[in-house]
Every structure is written in structure tokens, then in C-alpha cells.
Scaffold this active site. Structure first.
Site, PDB file in Angstrom:
ATOM      1  N   SER A 271       0.238  -4.559   6.962  1.00  0.00           N
ATOM      2  CA  SER A 271      -1.113  -4.107   6.635  1.00  0.00           C
ATOM      3  C   SER A 271      -1.679  -4.739   5.372  1.00  0.00           C
ATOM      4  O   SER A 271      -2.892  -4.736   5.184  1.00  0.00           O
ATOM      5  CB  SER A 271      -1.160  -2.587   6.507  1.00  0.00           C
TER       6      SER A 271
ATOM      7  N   LYS B 233      -1.792   0.225  -0.505  1.00  0.00           N
ATOM      8  CA  LYS B 233      -3.135  -0.142  -0.043  1.00  0.00           C
ATOM      9  C   LYS B 233      -4.003  -0.557  -1.231  1.00  0.00           C
ATOM     10  O   LYS B 233      -3.699  -0.281  -2.376  1.00  0.00           O
ATOM     11  CB  LYS B 233      -3.819   1.029   0.667  1.00  0.00           C
TER      12      LYS B 233
END
Length: 178
Positions: A49, A87
Site C-alpha cells: 500500500s 500511511k
């Protein structure tokens, strides 16, 4: 008799030196524990990701003491499930996030940067865009937008869920500052 006293004295000096070294070692262990408990932490990146910025298997160092988290920071967060995610912060409390035609806008300005890959698509039913980020929350996304489960899926994250801001990445063949 003098021989025994000299031998005992030599033994006591060794014993005293050993005790001093043990004490120094224990202090070192305590200091290292406190630093890793309250100041810095290490984590492994798992998944794709955050590609191309971070690769699966990279070791990252993060700081736990963060005066403020700002847009663009890469953070480590804990989820209610007990998992940890890495993230990028796209928006902070008070910002407005909008998603139009595969482009994320923060406060009306299109997201810029060469770090993200892929098209940013909304997750069905989670948000109605534009979305105002509540104070004390952050909106996070992965750099590999097509393979990231992030705030588009989970919603905003509380600043209390942030375990640290990433500062250093130790990849397989490189070291880079974040």
C-alpha cells in the site's frame, strides 16, 4: 597470612569491578528500554500500500514524541483490531477532503506529489465528499492508491491512534530519510 590477605584483596577488587560493570549494564538496559518505549520505535512494512515510497519488508524507525502531525507525514497507526498500519497523512482536523475524477483535493487544492501511484477511487458508502475532517482526527491514504485500505475505507483516525511519525527507512539495499 600476608599472602591470604593479598589474595582476598585481589578477589574483592575483582568482585567490586564485576558489580560496577553489572550496575552499568543494568542502567544501559533500563535506558535503552525507556528510549524504545517512549521515544522511538521500529516497525516492518507489510504489504504494497505504500509502494513506491516504502516496500514490503522495509524496516522503518519512527519517533513517538511528535509535537504536531502535518499533511505529508508518514505515520504508524494502531487499529482497533490490534494491527498497525503505515500511511501518509493527507489531511488534518479542520481540512476538507474532496474526491473528484480520481483526484483528491484538500481544501480545494489538488493533491500534488510524485510519491503516489495509481488512481484514487472512493470506497462505496463510507464517505460523502466533500468531507470535513473533525478536529483531533487525520485522513490517511497509502501511496499505492489502488492497493491501499486507508481512510477511504476505515474513515478518519484519531491522533490517539498514531504511534509515531516515520523518520528513517532501512530497506534491503538502501537507507533513506523520510
Amino acid at each position: 597470612m600476608a599472602y591470604r590477605a593479598r589474595k582476598r584483596s585481589k578477589y574483592d577488587a575483582r568482585k567490586l569491578e564485576w558489580l560496577k560493570m553489572t550496575k552499568r549494564f543494568l542502567w544501559l538496559v533500563v535506558i535503552i528500554f525507556l528510549v524504545f518505549r517512549f521515544v522511538v520505535g521500529f516497525s516492518f512494512v507489510n504489504g504494497v500500500s505504500m509502494r513506491n515510497t516504502l516496500q514490503s519488508g522495509d524496516l522503518v524507525l519512527y519517533t513517538r514524541i511528535n509535537p504536531s502531525i502535518k499533511r505529508g507525514d508518514i505515520v504508524s497507526m494502531s487499529l482497533p483490531t490490534g494491527e498497525y498500519y503505515v500511511k501518509r497523512v493527507l489531511a488534518v482536523g479542520g481540512d476538507t477532503v474532496d474526491l473528484r475524477d480520481g483526484v483528491l483535493y484538500v481544501n480545494g487544492i489538488a493533491e500534488e506529489g510524485d510519491y503516489f501511484v495509481g488512481t484514487t477511487l472512493p470506497e462505496e458508502g463510507n464517505f460523502v465528499y466533500p468531507y470535513d475532517i473533525p478536529m483531533g482526527d487525520i485522513f490517511t491514504v497509502g501511496d499505492n492508491r489502488e492497493a491501499s485500505i486507508d481512510s477511504r475505507f476505515y474513515g478518519t483516525f484519531s491522533l490517539k491512534q498514531v504511534t509515531g511519525v516515520l523518520r528513517l527507512c532501512l530497506g534491503k539495499w538502501f537507507v533513506k530519510m523520510l
